[in-house]
Scaffold this active site. Structure first.
Site, short mmCIF file in Angstrom:
data_model
loop_
_atom_site.label_atom_id
_atom_site.label_comp_id
_atom_site.label_asym_id
_atom_site.label_seq_id
_atom_site.Cartn_x
_atom_site.Cartn_y
_atom_site.Cartn_z
N GLY A 156 0.83 -1.20 0.00
CA GLY A 156 0.00 0.00 0.00
C GLY A 156 0.86 1.25 0.00
CB CYS A 157 0.18 4.64 1.26
SG CYS A 157 1.02 6.23 1.48
CG PHE A 158 5.84 5.07 -0.85
CD1 PHE A 158 5.22 6.26 -0.52
CD2 PHE A 158 6.44 4.98 -2.10
CE1 PHE A 158 5.21 7.34 -1.38
CE2 PHE A 158 6.44 6.06 -2.98
CZ PHE A 158 5.82 7.25 -2.61
CD1 TRP A 159 4.57 8.86 1.91
CD2 TRP A 159 2.48 9.54 2.33
NE1 TRP A 159 4.29 9.88 1.05
CE2 TRP A 159 3.01 10.32 1.28
CE3 TRP A 159 1.19 9.79 2.76
CZ2 TRP A 159 2.28 11.33 0.66
CZ3 TRP A 159 0.45 10.79 2.15
CH2 TRP A 159 1.01 11.56 1.10
CB CYS A 160 1.34 3.41 5.89
SG CYS A 160 0.17 4.77 5.63
#
Length: 200
Positions: free
Chosen positions: A31-35
């Site tokens: 999923g989102c690489f920030w997380c």
């Protein structure tokens, strides 16, 4: 996440790599690489986490193109770690039990598209073997209430993301998306695996 058991009971991998000297790397899409970056950055033995793109070409390895959903890229993190302090098996255990929901196909929550797929980009046959064995192990144990959708893909290239994505969650703790998606994962990591965290 559709875990049948609580994350405290999630099993250690039956197969792993030897803890040889020198840094090792694995590229993960959840999923989102920030997380995913926020989860792995907190672990003792993890030397660096870099957000980026994998699965597509250099020509489309930029945030706008990838977010448009028309590339073969996934948002990924490159996790560089010390195998004598944390093993690949433990990194994969946290990938499946904390970092994302591996039963969702081409999405994570409200983030929808192939760029948010669950994937392990392996650099060699040893990484592929350990990842495949762990997926088989947790599928056989019936730990999830839906089939695991994680793909195993050979790592052709890792393209580092734009500077403003790096340490995004740490630099933007009050951003609504970070508070809603990343923060609960890091909180669960601290609750379940506090002994694995870097010293504050």
């Amino acid at each position: 996440m559709g875990l049948r058991i609580d994350p405290w009971s999630f099993p250690d991998p039956e197969q792993d790599l030897a803890g040889e000297p020198g840094p090792a790397r694995i590229v993960l899409a959840g999923g989102c690489f920030w997380c995913t970056e926020a989860v792995y950055a907190a672990l003792d033995g993890v030397l660096a986490v870099r957000p980026g793109y994998a699965g597509g070409t250099a020509a489309t390895a930029d945030y706008r193109s990838v977010c448009g959903g028309g590339t073969d890229h996934a948002e990924v993190v490159e996790v560089t770690y010390d195998p004598q302090r944390i093993g690949l098996g433990q990194i994969l255990k946290l990938f499946f039990s904390i970092a994302h929901d591996p039963t969702q196909k081409d999405r994570q929550g409200a983030d929808i598209g192939r760029q948010y797929r669950s994937a392990i980009f392996y650099a060699d046959e040893d990484q592929r073997r350990v990842a495949a064995a762990y997926i088989a192990q947790i599928e056989a144990a019936g730990l999830f209430d839906a089939p695991i959708q994680t793909t195993l893909e050979p790592l052709e290239a890792f393209y580092i993301a734009e500077d403003y994505h790096h340490d995004y969650a740490a630099r933007n703790p009050h951003q609504p998306y970070i508070r809603m998606v990343a923060e609960p994962k890091v909180r669960k990591l601290r609750e379940v695996h506090g002994a694995l965290l870097k010293a504050d």
